[in-house]
Design a protein around this motif. Structure first.
Motif, PDB file in Angstrom:
ATOM      1  N   ASP A  43       0.820  -1.212   0.000  1.00  0.00           N
ATOM      2  CA  ASP A  43       0.000   0.000   0.000  1.00  0.00           C
ATOM      3  C   ASP A  43       0.859   1.270   0.000  1.00  0.00           C
ATOM      4  OD1 ASP A  43      -2.770   1.277   0.471  1.00  0.00           O
ATOM      5  OD2 ASP A  43      -1.558   2.114   2.101  1.00  0.00           O
ATOM      6  N   THR A 284     -11.375   1.145  14.073  1.00  0.00           N
ATOM      7  CA  THR A 284     -11.434   0.655  12.698  1.00  0.00           C
ATOM      8  C   THR A 284     -11.085   1.793  11.741  1.00  0.00           C
ATOM      9  OG1 THR A 284     -13.744   1.260  12.251  1.00  0.00           O
ATOM     10  CG2 THR A 284     -13.356  -0.832  13.420  1.00  0.00           C
ATOM     11  N   GLY A 285     -11.079   1.493  10.475  1.00  0.00           N
ATOM     12  CA  GLY A 285     -10.815   2.500   9.466  1.00  0.00           C
ATOM     13  C   GLY A 285     -11.892   3.553   9.363  1.00  0.00           C
ATOM     14  N   LYS A 286     -13.010   3.345  10.070  1.00  0.00           N
ATOM     15  CA  LYS A 286     -14.117   4.305  10.052  1.00  0.00           C
ATOM     16  C   LYS A 286     -14.134   5.175  11.312  1.00  0.00           C
ATOM     17  CE  LYS A 286     -16.063   2.528   6.267  1.00  0.00           C
ATOM     18  NZ  LYS A 286     -15.115   1.472   5.942  1.00  0.00           N
ATOM     19  N   SER A 288     -12.874   7.910  12.115  1.00  0.00           N
ATOM     20  CA  SER A 288     -13.034   9.350  11.921  1.00  0.00           C
ATOM     21  C   SER A 288     -14.498   9.748  11.765  1.00  0.00           C
ATOM     22  CB  SER A 288     -12.238   9.816  10.705  1.00  0.00           C
ATOM     23  OG  SER A 288     -12.669   9.148   9.529  1.00  0.00           O
ATOM     24  N   LYS A 307      -6.425  12.173  13.815  1.00  0.00           N
ATOM     25  CA  LYS A 307      -5.625  11.000  13.452  1.00  0.00           C
ATOM     26  C   LYS A 307      -4.656  10.633  14.572  1.00  0.00           C
ATOM     27  CE  LYS A 307      -1.816  13.301  10.952  1.00  0.00           C
ATOM     28  NZ  LYS A 307      -2.043  14.630  11.523  1.00  0.00           N
ATOM     29  N   GLU A 326      -5.852   8.249   3.509  1.00  0.00           N
ATOM     30  CA  GLU A 326      -6.579   7.181   4.197  1.00  0.00           C
ATOM     31  C   GLU A 326      -5.906   6.816   5.530  1.00  0.00           C
ATOM     32  OE1 GLU A 326      -7.022   3.923   1.493  1.00  0.00           O
ATOM     33  OE2 GLU A 326      -8.242   5.079   0.074  1.00  0.00           O
ATOM     34  N   ALA A 328      -7.019   7.166   8.592  1.00  0.00           N
ATOM     35  CA  ALA A 328      -7.891   6.429   9.516  1.00  0.00           C
ATOM     36  C   ALA A 328      -7.847   4.936   9.223  1.00  0.00           C
ATOM     37  CB  ALA A 328      -9.323   6.950   9.423  1.00  0.00           C
ATOM     38  N   GLN A 329      -7.801   4.576   7.946  1.00  0.00           N
ATOM     39  CA  GLN A 329      -7.718   3.170   7.558  1.00  0.00           C
ATOM     40  C   GLN A 329      -6.379   2.584   7.972  1.00  0.00           C
ATOM     41  OE1 GLN A 329     -10.536   1.714   5.908  1.00  0.00           O
ATOM     42  NE2 GLN A 329      -9.488  -0.102   6.687  1.00  0.00           N
ATOM     43  N   GLN A 330      -5.309   3.343   7.813  1.00  0.00           N
ATOM     44  CA  GLN A 330      -3.999   2.873   8.245  1.00  0.00           C
ATOM     45  C   GLN A 330      -3.995   2.577   9.742  1.00  0.00           C
ATOM     46  OE1 GLN A 330      -0.396   4.937   6.902  1.00  0.00           O
ATOM     47  NE2 GLN A 330      -1.670   6.216   5.597  1.00  0.00           N
ATOM     48  N   GLY A 332      -6.550   2.005  11.742  1.00  0.00           N
ATOM     49  CA  GLY A 332      -7.455   0.915  12.099  1.00  0.00           C
ATOM     50  C   GLY A 332      -6.956  -0.456  11.707  1.00  0.00           C
ATOM     51  N   ASN A 333      -6.112  -0.533  10.667  1.00  0.00           N
ATOM     52  CA  ASN A 333      -5.608  -1.825  10.201  1.00  0.00           C
ATOM     53  C   ASN A 333      -4.455  -2.364  11.035  1.00  0.00           C
ATOM     54  OD1 ASN A 333      -7.432  -1.930   8.117  1.00  0.00           O
ATOM     55  ND2 ASN A 333      -6.011  -1.302   6.528  1.00  0.00           N
TER      56      ASN A 333
END
Length: 400
Positions: A43, A284-286, A288, A307, A326, A328-330, A332-333
């Protein structure tokens, strides 16, 4: 001298290759422990964060590499992307699990399944982002096993293996465990709760730890488990209370409530809620999208989590250099670095002091390399060895 469980090396000598390395959850913990890491990550955004953080990064596809490309690595780690598996019923989740478990058996028997995995990848590529059926991910979850088996074939076996993913992947790790045990590894796998290791968040991760020398075991909880409606003082007296969002987000000076952006079963009336004197729900990535409200004035909406605050709930340093898009996705992962420190230490056969971990988690991010790790550790004595030490410390019988 007190005998101890075999330690792989001094941590300054250990090199680790991390597959699907993400923005650095496990690698931050490795850095704290003084372990050198090369992370492979596809990524773009996660690689930008890793580069900004000074983490060793190979921006590429894990499938293009193997153990010979990292000949000095003695530890293998990874958190491969996986689709949702299930052991129940006969739906897509069960079929996907059966497919993966079948491949594990064939790989263990020495079959070359690379052509089939490549076809699965091509099928998903043709389907496009909106119609992917998860076949590619079924192939990716097998990558750590490919690396482990190839390393054995090349007579350069990893001395420790650490894998982590969501709880539904546990049956895959258990299948891995069977294969690795047949090849001389001691293996432990199970599901850990992050709040039981001082993470201000309830999150569960399926963990596999394999050791070629010495016993393998999952880390022992240091904090109490969170139960809705129970006070943090309740539970095992010898464990610390779970950590709250307020403990982690000290810049927020008033009590608040977090309302999830989605509701159970899609019902907005059933959105999850957590008070600031509780651990966060799973980041999670959500994250935010979650809304925050004042506890004193329930209709007053507060600023949403930044963040950096999301990173703090994951136990990343407050100044960790999140970069790219992205974010927030980083966040959350990633595996929480604090949990990762416990897991990696267990795999290496070392332990550290709780106050030292607290200090390094609270410290600013420092990518420098030093003679002494930021998180000092010592070899772990096995239970039988601890008993022997205690016995040797008992007063000797007086003989008349």
């Amino acid at each position: 001298m007190t005998p101890v469980q075999p330690q792989l090396f001094t941590t300054a000598q250990i090199q680790m290759v991390d597959l699907f390395a993400g923005p650095g959850g496990l690698d931050v913990a490795a850095h704290w422990l003084g372990v050198h890491v090369d992370g492979i990550e596809w990524d773009d955004n996660a690689c930008k964060t890793r580069t900004a953080a000074g983490l060793g990064t190979k921006h590429d596809d894990v499938r293009a590499y193997g153990p010979k490309d990292f000949p000095d690595a003695t530890v293998l780690s990874g958190g491969p992307p996986c689709q949702t598996y299930t052991v129940a019923g006969g739906g897509a989740g069960r079929r996907a699990l059966d497919t993966v478990l079948g491949f594990v058996e064939r790989m263990a028997a020495g079959e070359d399944i690379s052509a089939e995995l490549e076809k699965m990848h091509e099928d998903d590529e043709r389907a496009g982002d909106d119609n992917r059926n998860g076949k590619e991910r079924s192939g990716l979850v097998l990558e750590p096993l490919r690396w482990a088996l190839e390393a054995l074939d090349y007579e350069m076996p990893y001395k420790a293996i650490v894998l982590e993913q969501v709880p539904t992947v546990l049956p895959v790790w258990q299948a891995y465990a069977g294969v690795l045990k047949e090849r001389g590894y001691k293996v432990a796998c199970g599901v850990l709760h992050t709040e039981e290791f001082g993470v201000p968040q309830t999150r569960r991760r399926a963990i596999l730890i394999a050791r070629l020398h010495g016993e393998a075991s999952l880390p022992t909880p240091t904090h109490r488990r969170y139960y809705k409606g129970k006070d943090r003082s309740e539970g095992v007296a010898t464990l610390k209370p779970w950590v709250t969002m307020s403990d982690a987000l000290r810049n927020r000076d008033e009590p608040f409530e977090v309302v999830s952006n989605y509701g159970t079963g899609g019902d907005p009336k059933l959105r999850g809620r957590r008070r600031s004197d509780e651990p966060s729900a799973t980041v999670t990535g959500k994250i935010s999208r979650n809304r925050l409200y004042s506890s004193a004035w329930p209709k007053q909406e507060l600023d949403r989590l930044t963040k950096d605050e999301a990173g703090l709930l994951q136990t990343f340093p407050a100044d960790y250099p999140w970069s790219g898009k992205e974010i927030a996705q980083q966040v959350g992962n990633a595996i929480p670095p604090r949990l990762a420190a416990h897991v990696l230490a267990a795999a290496l056969g070392v332990e550290f002091k709780a106050e030292d971990l607290d200090a390094v988690v609270a410290a600013k991010w420092d990518p420098g390399i030093y003679d002494r790790p930021q998180l000092p550790s010592t070899p772990i004595a096995t239970p039988s060895e601890k008993d022997a030490t205690l016995e040797s410390q008992q007063p000797s019988s007086v003989v008349a």
